[in-house]
Design a protein around this motif. Structure first.
Motif, PDB file in Angstrom:
ATOM      1  N   LEU A   7     -29.031 -12.426  24.323  1.00  0.00           N
ATOM      2  CA  LEU A   7     -27.658 -12.399  23.841  1.00  0.00           C
ATOM      3  C   LEU A   7     -27.402 -13.513  22.837  1.00  0.00           C
ATOM      4  N   THR A   8     -26.589 -13.198  21.838  1.00  0.00           N
ATOM      5  CA  THR A   8     -26.175 -14.181  20.839  1.00  0.00           C
ATOM      6  C   THR A   8     -24.887 -14.841  21.308  1.00  0.00           C
ATOM      7  N   GLY A  59     -18.109  -1.474  21.965  1.00  0.00           N
ATOM      8  CA  GLY A  59     -17.969  -1.893  23.350  1.00  0.00           C
ATOM      9  C   GLY A  59     -18.981  -1.270  24.276  1.00  0.00           C
ATOM     10  N   ALA A  60     -18.703  -1.412  25.541  1.00  0.00           N
ATOM     11  CA  ALA A  60     -19.614  -0.958  26.582  1.00  0.00           C
ATOM     12  C   ALA A  60     -19.814   0.552  26.582  1.00  0.00           C
ATOM     13  N   THR A  61     -18.895   1.292  25.978  1.00  0.00           N
ATOM     14  CA  THR A  61     -19.033   2.748  25.963  1.00  0.00           C
ATOM     15  C   THR A  61     -19.772   3.258  24.726  1.00  0.00           C
ATOM     16  N   ALA A  62     -20.175   2.354  23.842  1.00  0.00           N
ATOM     17  CA  ALA A  62     -20.906   2.755  22.631  1.00  0.00           C
ATOM     18  C   ALA A  62     -22.377   2.970  22.969  1.00  0.00           C
ATOM     19  N   LEU A  93     -21.720 -16.692  16.053  1.00  0.00           N
ATOM     20  CA  LEU A  93     -21.864 -15.398  15.395  1.00  0.00           C
ATOM     21  C   LEU A  93     -20.586 -15.042  14.641  1.00  0.00           C
ATOM     22  N   PHE A  94     -19.428 -15.208  15.265  1.00  0.00           N
ATOM     23  CA  PHE A  94     -18.161 -14.930  14.595  1.00  0.00           C
ATOM     24  C   PHE A  94     -18.033 -15.783  13.336  1.00  0.00           C
ATOM     25  N   GLY A 134     -17.213  -7.950  26.323  1.00  0.00           N
ATOM     26  CA  GLY A 134     -15.903  -8.588  26.207  1.00  0.00           C
ATOM     27  C   GLY A 134     -15.891  -9.872  25.387  1.00  0.00           C
ATOM     28  N   ALA A 135     -17.043 -10.339  24.947  1.00  0.00           N
ATOM     29  CA  ALA A 135     -17.117 -11.623  24.240  1.00  0.00           C
ATOM     30  C   ALA A 135     -16.405 -11.602  22.892  1.00  0.00           C
TER      31      ALA A 135
END
Length: 104
Positions: free
Chosen positions: A78-79, A49-52, A84-85, A32-33
């Motif tokens: 985690l980054t 997302g989480a389903t990938a 990162l954006f 969700g970040a």
């Protein structure tokens, strides 16, 4: 486009997976970040997302052939999504040029 995106976040970069067959890099961020990211500013970037499903190499895979760690897992996996954006936005703009209607 990969090198600046890897370097700009500095110490805020976590583990990064590289698929040398298609040139895809996968930064690991908290679920969700990226929900608030303006994807218009990142025209060549995809957020999965989480389903990938992604292929995760063994912890010691750092050279080819095959999927490997471009930045190996360390004490932080985690980054941080904000740097990162910003790094992705800068490198996408540099690689693709400014886009009409994109937030500057």
């Amino acid at each position: 486009m990969n090198r600046p995106a890897l370097e700009l976040p500095g110490d805020d970069v976590g583990a990064v997976i590289e698929n040398p067959f298609n040139g895809v890099l996968c930064w690991l961020i908290a679920p969700g970040a990226a929900a608030a990211w303006d994807m218009n500013a990142l025209p060549s970037i995809q957020v999965w997302g989480a389903t990938a499903y992604i292929e995760v190499p063994s912890v010691d895979s750092r050279r080819g052939p095959g999927v490997r760690w471009r930045v190996p897992p360390r004490d932080r996996h985690l980054t941080d999504p904000a740097p990162l954006f910003a790094a992705l936005k800068i490198t996408a703009s540099a690689a693709l040029g400014p886009r009409q209607g994109a937030i500057q």
